[in-house]
Design a protein around this motif. Sequence first.
Motif, short mmCIF file in Angstrom:
data_model
loop_
_atom_site.label_atom_id
_atom_site.label_comp_id
_atom_site.label_asym_id
_atom_site.label_seq_id
_atom_site.Cartn_x
_atom_site.Cartn_y
_atom_site.Cartn_z
N UNK A 27 0.96 -1.33 0.02
CA UNK A 27 0.14 -0.06 0.00
C UNK A 27 1.05 1.14 0.15
N UNK A 28 0.49 2.21 -1.18
CA UNK A 28 1.32 3.50 -1.08
C UNK A 28 0.70 4.37 -0.36
N UNK A 33 -11.16 8.16 0.18
CA UNK A 33 -11.80 7.30 -0.53
C UNK A 33 -11.18 6.52 -1.71
N UNK A 34 -9.70 6.63 -1.91
CA UNK A 34 -9.00 6.24 -2.77
C UNK A 34 -7.85 5.64 -2.18
N UNK A 35 -7.42 4.33 -2.63
CA UNK A 35 -6.18 3.66 -2.05
C UNK A 35 -5.17 3.46 -3.26
N UNK A 36 -3.86 3.60 -3.13
CA UNK A 36 -3.21 3.27 -4.02
C UNK A 36 -2.02 2.18 -3.68
N UNK A 54 -4.77 2.47 -8.67
CA UNK A 54 -5.68 3.09 -7.67
C UNK A 54 -6.99 2.13 -7.40
N UNK A 55 -6.99 1.85 -6.20
CA UNK A 55 -8.44 1.16 -5.79
C UNK A 55 -9.47 2.07 -5.58
N UNK A 56 -10.65 1.84 -6.50
CA UNK A 56 -11.78 2.86 -6.51
C UNK A 56 -13.03 2.15 -6.09
N UNK A 57 -13.95 2.69 -5.15
CA UNK A 57 -15.05 1.91 -4.66
C UNK A 57 -16.11 1.92 -5.80
N UNK A 58 -15.98 2.50 -7.05
CA UNK A 58 -17.18 2.27 -8.01
C UNK A 58 -18.03 3.36 -8.04
N UNK A 133 -11.61 1.53 -11.02
CA UNK A 133 -13.02 2.11 -11.15
C UNK A 133 -13.65 1.43 -12.20
N UNK A 134 -14.97 1.40 -11.80
CA UNK A 134 -16.12 0.85 -12.74
C UNK A 134 -16.90 1.98 -12.34
#
Length: 204
Positions: A27-28, A33-36, A54-58, A133-134
């Motif tokens: 994890x950087x 609400x965003x995680x890299x 980037x991890x995005x919740x959608x 992201x979706x």
Amino acid sequence: MTRAPVLDKTGGTKDAHLVETLISSEQILKGNFLEVLRDTVSLPDGRHTSREYVIHPGAVMIVALLDDGRVVLERQYRYPMHAVMIEFPAGKLDTGEASLACAQRELLEETGYTAREWARAGVLHPVISYSTEFIDVWFARGLTLGERKLDAGEFLDVFTATPAELLGWCGSGQVTDAKTLTGMLWLQNVLAGTWALDWQLAVL
């Protein structure tokens, strides 16, 4: 005839010569609400490399149709671009929130509109090279205008346009937002009868 690759539940394919395999993950950054993440992966030829993403919740996007054929649009300042962008209404999913509930909430909060009928058109992935992201694409019709409920610190203008006007802005480069360009593609095909929608009454 060449068959399209079959997707598995993780989004990978059965084409082993293309698949990258996770070795380790770091994890950087962890934001509001965003995680890299930075992953080390094994390439199909056995070499190792890193992938940062980037991890995005959608999110959801709404193509809201007025009875006279116009669509509901927004003008909003997007800080990373340092510009005001023309967009379809959209917003991110809250934790545990259903996609339709999010679409109904965002349309009301941002524009003041509620809709009698909804149809899920599909999903788009706007930045597949560096984000999970979706965006679920929803159509709404049978609109009733009420009072907006903008979040604190949220500033945007709501306006309407004909599909022809929006198409012109897409063609001229005035609209460059990826989800709105995709929404215009969907709208064109829906209006032409090429792509069908399964409409359902709103459940409030």
